[in-house]
Design an enzyme around this catalytic site. Structure first.
Site, PDB file in Angstrom:
ATOM      1  N   ARG A 115     -16.376   9.182   0.417  1.00 38.50           N
ATOM      2  CA  ARG A 115     -15.666   7.932   0.702  1.00 38.50           C
ATOM      3  C   ARG A 115     -16.133   7.385   2.040  1.00 38.50           C
ATOM      4  O   ARG A 115     -16.320   8.124   2.999  1.00 38.50           O
ATOM      5  CB  ARG A 115     -14.160   8.208   0.707  1.00 38.50           C
ATOM      6  CG  ARG A 115     -13.306   7.020   1.050  1.00 38.50           C
ATOM      7  CD  ARG A 115     -11.851   7.348   0.759  1.00 38.50           C
ATOM      8  NE  ARG A 115     -10.946   6.750   1.717  1.00 38.50           N
ATOM      9  CZ  ARG A 115      -9.627   6.879   1.696  1.00 38.50           C
ATOM     10  NH1 ARG A 115      -9.058   7.599   0.753  1.00 38.50           N
ATOM     11  NH2 ARG A 115      -8.872   6.314   2.610  1.00 38.50           N
ATOM     12  N   ASP A 131      -1.773  -0.319  -4.550  1.00 35.77           N
ATOM     13  CA  ASP A 131      -3.063   0.306  -4.870  1.00 35.77           C
ATOM     14  C   ASP A 131      -2.900   1.754  -5.319  1.00 35.77           C
ATOM     15  O   ASP A 131      -3.772   2.303  -5.987  1.00 35.77           O
ATOM     16  CB  ASP A 131      -3.999   0.230  -3.676  1.00 35.77           C
ATOM     17  CG  ASP A 131      -3.372   0.781  -2.405  1.00 35.77           C
ATOM     18  OD1 ASP A 131      -2.146   0.992  -2.360  1.00 35.77           O
ATOM     19  OD2 ASP A 131      -4.123   0.992  -1.428  1.00 35.77           O
ATOM     20  N   HIS A 132      -1.808   2.399  -4.963  1.00 36.02           N
ATOM     21  CA  HIS A 132      -1.504   3.790  -5.328  1.00 36.02           C
ATOM     22  C   HIS A 132      -0.132   4.129  -4.771  1.00 36.02           C
ATOM     23  O   HIS A 132       0.434   3.373  -3.985  1.00 36.02           O
ATOM     24  CB  HIS A 132      -2.544   4.772  -4.773  1.00 36.02           C
ATOM     25  CG  HIS A 132      -2.674   4.729  -3.276  1.00 36.02           C
ATOM     26  ND1 HIS A 132      -1.758   5.308  -2.434  1.00 36.02           N
ATOM     27  CD2 HIS A 132      -3.602   4.139  -2.478  1.00 36.02           C
ATOM     28  CE1 HIS A 132      -2.117   5.092  -1.173  1.00 36.02           C
ATOM     29  NE2 HIS A 132      -3.224   4.375  -1.174  1.00 36.02           N
ATOM     30  N   ASP A 169      -4.306  14.785   2.284  1.00 30.56           N
ATOM     31  CA  ASP A 169      -4.522  14.673   0.841  1.00 30.56           C
ATOM     32  C   ASP A 169      -4.197  15.990   0.131  1.00 30.56           C
ATOM     33  O   ASP A 169      -4.327  16.097  -1.095  1.00 30.56           O
ATOM     34  CB  ASP A 169      -5.970  14.279   0.553  1.00 30.56           C
ATOM     35  CG  ASP A 169      -6.324  12.944   1.177  1.00 30.56           C
ATOM     36  OD1 ASP A 169      -5.449  12.066   1.213  1.00 30.56           O
ATOM     37  OD2 ASP A 169      -7.465  12.784   1.639  1.00 30.56           O
ATOM     38  N   ASP A 226       1.810   3.564   2.887  1.00 33.40           N
ATOM     39  CA  ASP A 226       0.767   4.585   2.879  1.00 33.40           C
ATOM     40  C   ASP A 226       0.616   5.268   4.234  1.00 33.40           C
ATOM     41  O   ASP A 226       0.660   6.495   4.332  1.00 33.40           O
ATOM     42  CB  ASP A 226      -0.560   3.962   2.466  1.00 33.40           C
ATOM     43  CG  ASP A 226      -1.618   5.019   2.196  1.00 33.40           C
ATOM     44  OD1 ASP A 226      -1.270   6.078   1.640  1.00 33.40           O
ATOM     45  OD2 ASP A 226      -2.793   4.790   2.536  1.00 33.40           O
ATOM     46  N   SER A 283      -6.854   4.170  -1.569  1.00 36.48           N
ATOM     47  CA  SER A 283      -6.924   2.742  -1.269  1.00 36.48           C
ATOM     48  C   SER A 283      -8.286   2.138  -1.581  1.00 36.48           C
ATOM     49  O   SER A 283      -8.381   0.950  -1.906  1.00 36.48           O
ATOM     50  CB  SER A 283      -6.563   2.501   0.200  1.00 36.48           C
ATOM     51  OG  SER A 283      -5.209   2.813   0.427  1.00 36.48           O
ATOM     52  N   HIS A 318       1.865   9.043   5.017  1.00 37.82           N
ATOM     53  CA  HIS A 318       0.967  10.145   5.366  1.00 37.82           C
ATOM     54  C   HIS A 318       1.493  11.004   6.516  1.00 37.82           C
ATOM     55  O   HIS A 318       1.032  12.130   6.696  1.00 37.82           O
ATOM     56  CB  HIS A 318      -0.408   9.601   5.741  1.00 37.82           C
ATOM     57  CG  HIS A 318      -1.290   9.311   4.572  1.00 37.82           C
ATOM     58  ND1 HIS A 318      -1.520  10.223   3.561  1.00 37.82           N
ATOM     59  CD2 HIS A 318      -2.005   8.206   4.241  1.00 37.82           C
ATOM     60  CE1 HIS A 318      -2.342   9.684   2.673  1.00 37.82           C
ATOM     61  NE2 HIS A 318      -2.650   8.468   3.045  1.00 37.82           N
ATOM     62  N   HIS A 358      -1.212  11.213  -1.328  1.00 40.05           N
ATOM     63  CA  HIS A 358      -0.875  10.192  -2.315  1.00 40.05           C
ATOM     64  C   HIS A 358      -0.217  10.833  -3.531  1.00 40.05           C
ATOM     65  O   HIS A 358      -0.333  12.037  -3.757  1.00 40.05           O
ATOM     66  CB  HIS A 358      -2.137   9.450  -2.750  1.00 40.05           C
ATOM     67  CG  HIS A 358      -2.807   8.718  -1.643  1.00 40.05           C
ATOM     68  ND1 HIS A 358      -4.091   8.246  -1.730  1.00 40.05           N
ATOM     69  CD2 HIS A 358      -2.384   8.384  -0.396  1.00 40.05           C
ATOM     70  CE1 HIS A 358      -4.440   7.650  -0.607  1.00 40.05           C
ATOM     71  NE2 HIS A 358      -3.411   7.728   0.217  1.00 40.05           N
ATOM     72  N   ASP A 415       0.823  -1.201   0.000  1.00 37.72           N
ATOM     73  CA  ASP A 415       0.000   0.000   0.000  1.00 37.72           C
ATOM     74  C   ASP A 415       0.862   1.259   0.000  1.00 37.72           C
ATOM     75  O   ASP A 415       1.746   1.428   0.842  1.00 37.72           O
ATOM     76  CB  ASP A 415      -0.914  -0.006   1.233  1.00 37.72           C
ATOM     77  CG  ASP A 415      -2.211   0.724   0.983  1.00 37.72           C
ATOM     78  OD1 ASP A 415      -2.168   1.945   0.744  1.00 37.72           O
ATOM     79  OD2 ASP A 415      -3.268   0.071   1.020  1.00 37.72           O
ATOM     80  N   LYS A 475      -5.882  -1.441   7.126  1.00 37.49           N
ATOM     81  CA  LYS A 475      -6.195  -1.780   5.732  1.00 37.49           C
ATOM     82  C   LYS A 475      -6.989  -3.082   5.608  1.00 37.49           C
ATOM     83  O   LYS A 475      -7.192  -3.572   4.483  1.00 37.49           O
ATOM     84  CB  LYS A 475      -4.905  -1.892   4.910  1.00 37.49           C
ATOM     85  CG  LYS A 475      -4.127  -0.588   4.813  1.00 37.49           C
ATOM     86  CD  LYS A 475      -4.857   0.489   4.017  1.00 37.49           C
ATOM     87  CE  LYS A 475      -4.042   1.770   3.958  1.00 37.49           C
ATOM     88  NZ  LYS A 475      -4.659   2.808   3.095  1.00 37.49           N
TER      89      LYS A 475
END
Length: 551
Positions: free
Chosen positions: A281, A465-466, A167, A424, A75, A428, A496, A24, A356
């Site tokens: 989301r 996933d990213h 973000d 991930d 994600s 962050h 991301h 991730d 996750k």
């Protein structure tokens, strides 16, 4: 029930399981400076990339169903794409369409929210992530709803912003708050009463997920609903004061409540009000939704619990029907890889830690809770530590690996999928050195899984996933140079990336059945067809193409 998958005439699979490993937040950086994946000590991952069949996959924008290629992946949409084998229009795009066509405002739920305010002469509250990151929410959606509500005669509106810095740039809150306050002044010129009422950092209040820390939700309830907390006259004053006192970035700012007199909050939620949680989301919206909706609730004391009309932007869990009322229908996802594997009678395991776990199960399965076939599926959640991720950047990668290696060698499963959250979640935080540690820990775990796969005669398929950890510094879009802060240090990036992610096939018992040069230019939705083909079956019709070219 779906029909069973058909056998692949060109490949019968291996004697051991297929292991789909999702790293991730691990991608290939556009810039060397700030690419913690490149800088980390990862000899195993580097060797795999050099020696094994390998390609890069798109994991952002239109490749995962988002409005444009300027939109970073996340994600949720990433696991949707990986698990479903196709690209579906996702939250942001669906909301954009619903607003632009007017369907949202013609819907029964919107009409009920407005009618409730008109009937009771009460307030309409908006709670949600306050940025244009377009991962959980978008300010344009909030503004459209405020303007429509005013147009329909709602005079009192209260906004409860959850500050981002994750973000979007980490200390950008005032870049959103100050223009928004000017925007509200114009709306209030006719005597309307539209105000910010409370707020706080997204990683401190309200937006917990997977029941990792219900105290975050309690703090959010106390702040938004009951108006309890530290009083400030404006959101700007709150942000500047708390940031100066704590040196915190936006996502970690403590909660605040707006009060004109220092005694009375300007916007607690009261009986007869309407409330919209405007995140599209679902993962960080479900718990606060439960606090508003559930009659039997034991996570914290909600009293006094106001009687309100509550709605979410979207349905956050279709199986659990959460929330009961929502403004925009989610994508209808069917024929997922997990369901096909069950229909074929194959056994599978899914595992991650709490952060996750929902992604490798719920989102992977097309936003579906529970099992397709409990006799054939095993889901394992390793509880995450409730500490800042930079303090334990290895997270639970070793514990996940213990379970995965045991499962690989057990012979019980045809397919095992796992998610390592480190790239991930630690990415962050913006702490570069912590990401280096996280990646180093992952490399050790990859080596352990490789060894188990080799012993069992299986295949290891590695992807993500990213991106995130691959882009830890902010760069000037024109020159590519690293931006610096007031102290001359690189400006940390906590969001991301738009970068591609790896697709690596480790197949130690390969007999040359497929080309070692993989198909290029694909997105992560190709991983479903790839996985099914490596299991020895044909991908279903309608699935995006595999990276594998069989001879």
């Amino acid at each position: 029930m779906l029909d069973a998958l058909k056998k692949n005439p060109k490949f019968k699979g291996r004697r051991g399981p297929l292991v789909l490993m999702i790293l991730d937040g691990v991608g290939y950086g556009k810039y060397k400076e700030g690419d913690a994946v490149l800088a980390a000590n990862t000899p195993v991952l580097n060797k795999l990339t050099t020696e094994c069949p390998h390609t890069k996959l798109k994991a952002h924008g239109k490749a995962v169903g988002l409005p444009s290629d300027a939109d970073m992946g996340n994600s949720e949409v990433g696991h949707n794409a990986i698990g479903c084998g196709r690209v579906f229009e996702q939250g942001a795009m669906l909301v954009n369409q619903s607003i632009s066509t007017g369907n949202m405002f013609r819907g029964a739920v919107w009409k009920e929210l407005i009618a409730n305010c008109q009937k009771n002469k009460s307030a309409l509250h908006f709670i949600g992530l306050f940025s244009d990151g377009n991962v959980h929410s978008h300010l344009d959606h909030l503004k459209a709803m405020i303007e429509q509500a005013k147009k329909e005669g709602v005079r009192k509106i209260r906004i409860h912003p959850l500050l981002d810095g994750r973000d979007v740039p980490e200390t950008s809150a005032l870049d959103y708050i100050e223009p928004f306050e000017e925007y509200l002044k114009k709306l209030n010129a006719d005597g309307s009463d539209i105000r910010i009422a409370s707020g706080g950092g997204r990683m401190v209040i309200t937006m917990d997920r997977y029941q990792a820390n219900w105290d975050m939700v309690r703090k959010g309830w106390d702040t938004h609903v009951q108006g309890k907390g530290r009083y400030f006259k404006t959101a700007k004053e709150a942000i500047e004061t708390i940031r100066k006192e704590t040196k915190s970035i936006d996502q970690d700012l403590q909660p605040f409540v707006i009060s004109d007199d220092g005694k009375t909050p300007v916007g607690p939620v009261k009986d007869g009000d309407s409330v919209v949680f405007f995140n599209f989301r679902g993962d960080r919206a479900i718990e606060i939704t439960g606090a508003f909706e559930e009659e039997i609730f034991d996570k914290f004391d909600r009293s006094p619990r106001p009687k309100v009309v509550y709605a979410g932007m979207m349905q956050y869990d279709g199986d659990l029907k959460v929330p009961k009322k929502f403004l925009v229908d989610p994508p209808a996802i069917d024929k997922t890889m997990g369901e096909y594997i069950c229909a074929t009678g194959l056994s599978q395991m899914a595992i991650s830690e709490t952060q996750k776990y929902g992604h490798v199960t719920y989102f992977f399965n097309g936003n579906r809770s529970g099992y397709f076939d409990k006799k054939l599926e095993t889901y394992i959640e390793i509880p995450s530590d409730i500490v800042p991720f930079e303090q334990r950047p290895w997270m639970k990668c070793a514990e996940i690996t213990d379970k995965v290696c045991e499962a690989v060698l057990s012979g019980k499963y045809n397919m095992i999928r796992l998610n390592y959250p480190n790239g991930d979640m630690v990415g962050h935080t913006g702490i570069y050195d912590a990401v280096l540690v996280a990646m180093g820990g992952l490399d050790i775990c990859i080596a352990r899984v490789m060894e188990a796969v080799k012993k069992s005669g299986g295949i290891l398929l590695i992807s993500a996933d990213h991106g995130n950890a691959d882009d830890m510094y902010e760069h000037d879009e024109k020159t590519g140079k690293v931006k610096v802060d007031k102290e001359g240090q690189p400006r940390r990036k906590t969001s991301h990336s738009l970068n591609p992610v790896p697709c690596i096939i480790y197949d130690p018992e390969s007999k040359g059945e497929y080309d070692t040069v993989l198909n290029e230019g694909l997105g992560i939705s190709s991983l479903a067809a790839t996985s099914i083909e490596l299991l020895g079956y044909q991908a279903p019709g309608g699935y995006d193409g595999s990276v594998v070219k069989f001879k």
